[in-house]
Design a protein around this motif. Structure first.
Motif, PDB file in Angstrom:
ATOM      1  N   SER A   1      -0.389   2.860   6.099  1.00  0.00           N
ATOM      2  CA  SER A   1       0.366   1.765   6.710  1.00  0.00           C
ATOM      3  C   SER A   1       1.134   2.240   7.931  1.00  0.00           C
ATOM      4  CB  SER A   1       1.333   1.155   5.679  1.00  0.00           C
ATOM      5  OG  SER A   1       0.619   0.633   4.576  1.00  0.00           O
TER       6      SER A   1
ATOM      7  N   GLY B   1      -3.257  -0.225   6.798  1.00  0.00           N
ATOM      8  CA  GLY B   1      -2.841  -0.660   5.473  1.00  0.00           C
ATOM      9  C   GLY B   1      -3.938  -1.343   4.691  1.00  0.00           C
ATOM     10  N   ASN B   2      -4.905  -1.990   5.388  1.00  0.00           N
ATOM     11  CA  ASN B   2      -5.987  -2.698   4.702  1.00  0.00           C
ATOM     12  C   ASN B   2      -7.202  -1.809   4.434  1.00  0.00           C
ATOM     13  OD1 ASN B   2      -4.523  -5.109   4.706  1.00  0.00           O
ATOM     14  ND2 ASN B   2      -5.246  -5.628   6.778  1.00  0.00           N
ATOM     15  N   VAL B   3      -7.109  -0.576   4.779  1.00  0.00           N
ATOM     16  CA  VAL B   3      -8.251   0.331   4.610  1.00  0.00           C
ATOM     17  C   VAL B   3      -8.147   1.030   3.263  1.00  0.00           C
ATOM     18  CG1 VAL B   3      -9.441   2.365   5.514  1.00  0.00           C
ATOM     19  CG2 VAL B   3      -8.451   0.681   7.088  1.00  0.00           C
ATOM     20  N   THR B   4      -9.266   0.948   2.520  1.00  0.00           N
ATOM     21  CA  THR B   4      -9.312   1.624   1.222  1.00  0.00           C
ATOM     22  C   THR B   4      -9.763   3.069   1.412  1.00  0.00           C
ATOM     23  OG1 THR B   4      -9.858  -0.444   0.115  1.00  0.00           O
ATOM     24  CG2 THR B   4     -10.321   1.593  -1.090  1.00  0.00           C
TER      25      THR B   4
END
Length: 292
Positions: A235, A240-243
């Motif tokens: 983040s 932040g949306n990346v796994t």
């Protein structure tokens, strides 16, 4: 009374110098010989029986023989000189050069051999001229001793003092830096310049022997808004949306959501590529024969 006839008389030692006139007799007292003068010489008139005054050689030759450690023989008859050739009896030792020999009471070599350890005496250092100065030193760690390596090929740590490969000195001026007692590799931190110098050659009092260490032109004051010991998360850098998933599992039986966009394969493609709706519609249109 008749007159007595007196003869010259004397000893044989004086015979050589005796001079007699012709017919004059002389008697030698110590040999009993009687000589008569001839005017120029004297003649012995009563020689020993069975002897002659001189002879060219012996009637019977004789043989001289040598036996023992040397052998040889020669025949002699007195008529001339002879040479007796003597052959030395072999001692039994093979001809050659030997560092050690055995000699008998006659001085003859009776055996030869090589040297053994027991033949070499123990020599003190004073009798060895080329041993060098180190040979006179003892092994050990005390003063004047010669240290030896241990089983690991290293010197005992008690022998070597603690060594500082680099000494860091904080100084406030060039004058203070040049006054340092430093060795090559030592550092001088100049607070007046906010720079660090390293002594690259012996002679700390010479400015040219000091080399400035390069530093970044801009200093980093923060990372992603954080200072100090920074620990970043996804983040912090807009992810932040990346796994956090490995490539090995990311593409194994994936499940897609939303609208998935794929490149459309060319018409008639029979591979395992993903078929888009455009590819499917085109394939159906080709199959349909149309209206007539």
């Amino acid at each position: 009374m008749g007159q007595a006839i007196q003869l010259k008389r004397g000893n044989s030692a004086n015979l050589a110098s005796l001079s007699l006139v012709a017919g004059e007799p002389a008697f030698v007292l110590d040999t009993g010989k009687l000589y008569i003068g001839t005017g120029t010489d004297k003649v012995l008139i009563n020689p020993d029986q069975g002897t002659v005054a001189s002879a060219d050689k012996w009637t019977t030759p004789r043989t001289i023989t040598v036996n023992g450690d040397a052998t040889g023989s020669v025949q002699i008859d007195g008529g001339s000189n002879v040479i007796l050739t003597i052959t030395e009896t072999a001692s039994g030792v093979t001809a050659g050069t030997y560092p050690k020999v055995t000699v008998n009471a006659k001085g003859e070599v009776t055996a030869g051999a090589t040297l053994t350890t027991s033949d070499i005496p123990t020599l003190t250092l004073s009798k060895i001229s080329d041993a060098g100065t180190a040979a006179s030193k003892s092994v050990g760690t005390a003063s004047g001793n010669i240290p030896v390596l241990d089983s690991n090929g290293k010197l005992d740590t008690n022998i070597l003092p603690a060594l500082a490969l680099t000494s860091t000195n904080v100084v406030a001026s060039q004058t203070a830096m040049l006054a340092l007692t430093a060795e090559p590799g030592d550092l001088a931190v100049r607070t007046d310049l906010n720079k660090t110098f390293i002594l690259k050659a012996a002679g700390a009092s010479t400015l040219a022997n000091w080399q400035e260490l390069l530093t970044p032109t801009d200093s980093v004051t923060s990372v992603a808004g954080k200072t100090g010991a920074v620990t970043l998360t996804s983040s912090d850098v807009g992810l932040g949306n990346v796994t956090n998933e490995s490539k090995a599992t990311m593409f194994a039986n994936p499940t897609f959501t939303g609208t998935v966009t794929l490149p459309t394969p060319s018409s008639g493609d029979n591979s395992t590529k993903g078929a888009t709706t455009a590819f499917v519609n085109n394939a159906i249109a080709i199959i349909d024969g149309g209206i007539f």
